[in-house]
Design a protein around this motif. Sequence first.
Motif, PDB file in Angstrom:
ATOM      1  N   VAL A 175      35.332  17.130  -0.032  1.00  0.00           N
ATOM      2  CA  VAL A 175      36.215  16.148   0.615  1.00  0.00           C
ATOM      3  C   VAL A 175      35.447  14.872   0.959  1.00  0.00           C
ATOM      4  CG1 VAL A 175      37.506  15.673   2.745  1.00  0.00           C
ATOM      5  CG2 VAL A 175      37.901  17.793   1.499  1.00  0.00           C
ATOM      6  N   LEU A 176      34.245  15.030   1.519  1.00  0.00           N
ATOM      7  CA  LEU A 176      33.468  13.859   1.924  1.00  0.00           C
ATOM      8  C   LEU A 176      32.929  13.096   0.727  1.00  0.00           C
ATOM      9  CD1 LEU A 176      31.620  15.229   5.086  1.00  0.00           C
ATOM     10  CD2 LEU A 176      33.581  13.689   4.968  1.00  0.00           C
ATOM     11  N   LYS A 177      32.622  13.795  -0.356  1.00  0.00           N
ATOM     12  CA  LYS A 177      32.209  13.100  -1.583  1.00  0.00           C
ATOM     13  C   LYS A 177      33.355  12.237  -2.107  1.00  0.00           C
ATOM     14  CE  LYS A 177      28.836  16.581  -3.125  1.00  0.00           C
ATOM     15  NZ  LYS A 177      28.581  17.677  -4.100  1.00  0.00           N
ATOM     16  N   ARG A 178      34.560  12.812  -2.073  1.00  0.00           N
ATOM     17  CA  ARG A 178      35.736  12.056  -2.528  1.00  0.00           C
ATOM     18  C   ARG A 178      35.998  10.860  -1.621  1.00  0.00           C
ATOM     19  NH1 ARG A 178      41.183  13.900  -1.730  1.00  0.00           N
ATOM     20  NH2 ARG A 178      40.296  15.937  -1.213  1.00  0.00           N
ATOM     21  N   ALA A 179      35.849  11.058  -0.327  1.00  0.00           N
ATOM     22  CA  ALA A 179      36.061   9.961   0.617  1.00  0.00           C
ATOM     23  C   ALA A 179      35.017   8.857   0.429  1.00  0.00           C
ATOM     24  CB  ALA A 179      36.011  10.493   2.046  1.00  0.00           C
ATOM     25  N   LYS A 180      33.781   9.257   0.186  1.00  0.00           N
ATOM     26  CA  LYS A 180      32.713   8.271  -0.025  1.00  0.00           C
ATOM     27  C   LYS A 180      32.979   7.438  -1.271  1.00  0.00           C
ATOM     28  CE  LYS A 180      27.649   7.981  -0.239  1.00  0.00           C
ATOM     29  NZ  LYS A 180      26.387   8.782  -0.228  1.00  0.00           N
ATOM     30  N   ALA A 181      33.420   8.098  -2.358  1.00  0.00           N
ATOM     31  CA  ALA A 181      33.743   7.381  -3.586  1.00  0.00           C
ATOM     32  C   ALA A 181      34.922   6.435  -3.360  1.00  0.00           C
ATOM     33  CB  ALA A 181      34.055   8.373  -4.702  1.00  0.00           C
TER      34      ALA A 181
END
Length: 449
Positions: A175-181
Motif C-alpha cells: 500500500v505504501l509503495k503504491r502511495a509513494k508512486a
Amino acid sequence: MTDAIDATETPTPRRKPKQPKTMIGGREMKPATQMMGYGFDPALSEGSLKAPIFLTSTFAFENAAAGKRHFEGITGQRPGGAEGLVYSRFNGPNQEILEDRLAIWDGAEDALTFSSGMTAICILMLASVGQGDVIVHSGPLYAASEGFVAKVLAKFGVTYVDFPAGASREELDEVLKRAKAQANAGGGKVAMIYLESPANPTNALVDIEAVKDARDAILGGAQAAGGSAQESDCPIAIDNTFLGPLWQRPLDHGADIVVYSLTKYVGGHSDLVAGSIAGAKKWMDPVRALRNTMGGIVDPNTAWMLLRSLETVELRMQRAGENAAKVCAFLKAHPKVEGLGYLGFIDDPRQQDIYDRHCKGAGSTFSVFIKGGEAESFRFLDNLTIAKLAVSLGGTETLASHPAAMTHLSVPQERKDALGITDNLVRISIGIEDADDLIADFEQALEHV
C-alpha cells in the motif's frame, strides 16, 4: 500598582502554577489523580477550588513588550507560540488547562482542543497536506472523515490510498509503495497515514506497530545516512475515540498523533461537542498555527465542562466496560443474534494478536448483527426502552443506532459491502446503568424480531 516588567523577561501566565506537582512519594501520580488539579492554582484565581470559566474575547498585556513577544509567537516569527494569553481565537485559561490534562492521558508533549472532533480532524489534515500529496488511511473510517479526504481534499489536488484495518505488514508495504508512486507522479509526498482503530462501526483493529515499521521502511525515516536514527516527516495519526483515553495509548505503539472526539467518552454526558489532538510539539505547532487563523478552538464553557468530565472519565469508562462484558455475554448466546463485533470476543487470530499488544480493555461500544436485515434491525431498535435510539457513543446512557441507514448512509453501497457495514449491523454504546436492566431491555426488544 503593577510592577514594571523588563522587556527581556518572559511573562508568566497567571492562571497556572509555575511547577505543577506530578510526583508523590517518589513516583509519578496516576492520570486520574492529576485530573483533579493539574495546571491550575487556586491562589491565582481568588482561591477558587475549581478553575472559573473565563468568558472574555481578549486579554490585557502586562506591557507593550509582552504583547509584541506574544504576537511573535502567534505569527511564527519566534518558535514556541504565545507565552501568555492573547485573544480567545488563539488560547484561553480553560482551554490551556484542558489541553495540559489531555496530554497526560496519552503521554503526549502537547495537545490542542477544537470545537468538534471533525474540526480537529479537518484542521489537522489541512495543516499537513499540499497539492499533489497523498493521504494513506485505514478503512472503515467515520463517514465524515472518509468523506473529507475523498471529496473535500480532492478539490485541492490531494489524493488517497486506503487499506483494510486488519492489513498485514506485507500488505501495508505494498500500500505504501503504491502511495509513494502516486505521490511522486503528482509531484507531492505521502503527507500522512491516518488510522481509526477500533474502526467505526465494525471495531476492526489496525496494527499500529506494523504501520510504523512499514512507514519507516518504505517512506524513509528509519535510518538516515551513516546509520543515525531519523524521524519520519510523514506522521501517523490515529482516531482513538472508541478506546481512549483509558483502554489504548497509541503513542506508546508508534503513532505520532492521537485524535479524539471529546464528545464521546471524555465528555461522557452527551451534553457537549468538542475534539482534540495530542502528540509532539513538532506535529502540534503547524496545526496550532492553522487553528489560530481559522478559529475552531473549543469555547471556554465547553472546556470547563470537559475539565469536570475528566475527573470521572476513568470511573465512567470502567463501569461501562464492565456492563458491556455482561451484555455481550448475553447477546452472544441469543438465537436471534448472528454475531458480535466486540473486542472481548475476537474470533480472528490476527485481530486477537493486535488486541493483546495494543489494548488494555475491550471498551463498551460494539456492533451486534441481528439475524435478518434492515427490517429486523429496525424492529429491535424501535422496541428498546432503556437504550435510546441515537447516534454518538461514550455517554452515561446506553445508545443504539443503525450505521448503514444513519451515520454511514452517505457511504456508497459497494464501499459499505466491502467494509462489512451491513443492513443487520446495529451499533451499541453501553452506558453506566444497571447491567441486569440493560440485558432485560435487549431481551424484550429481541422478542420483536
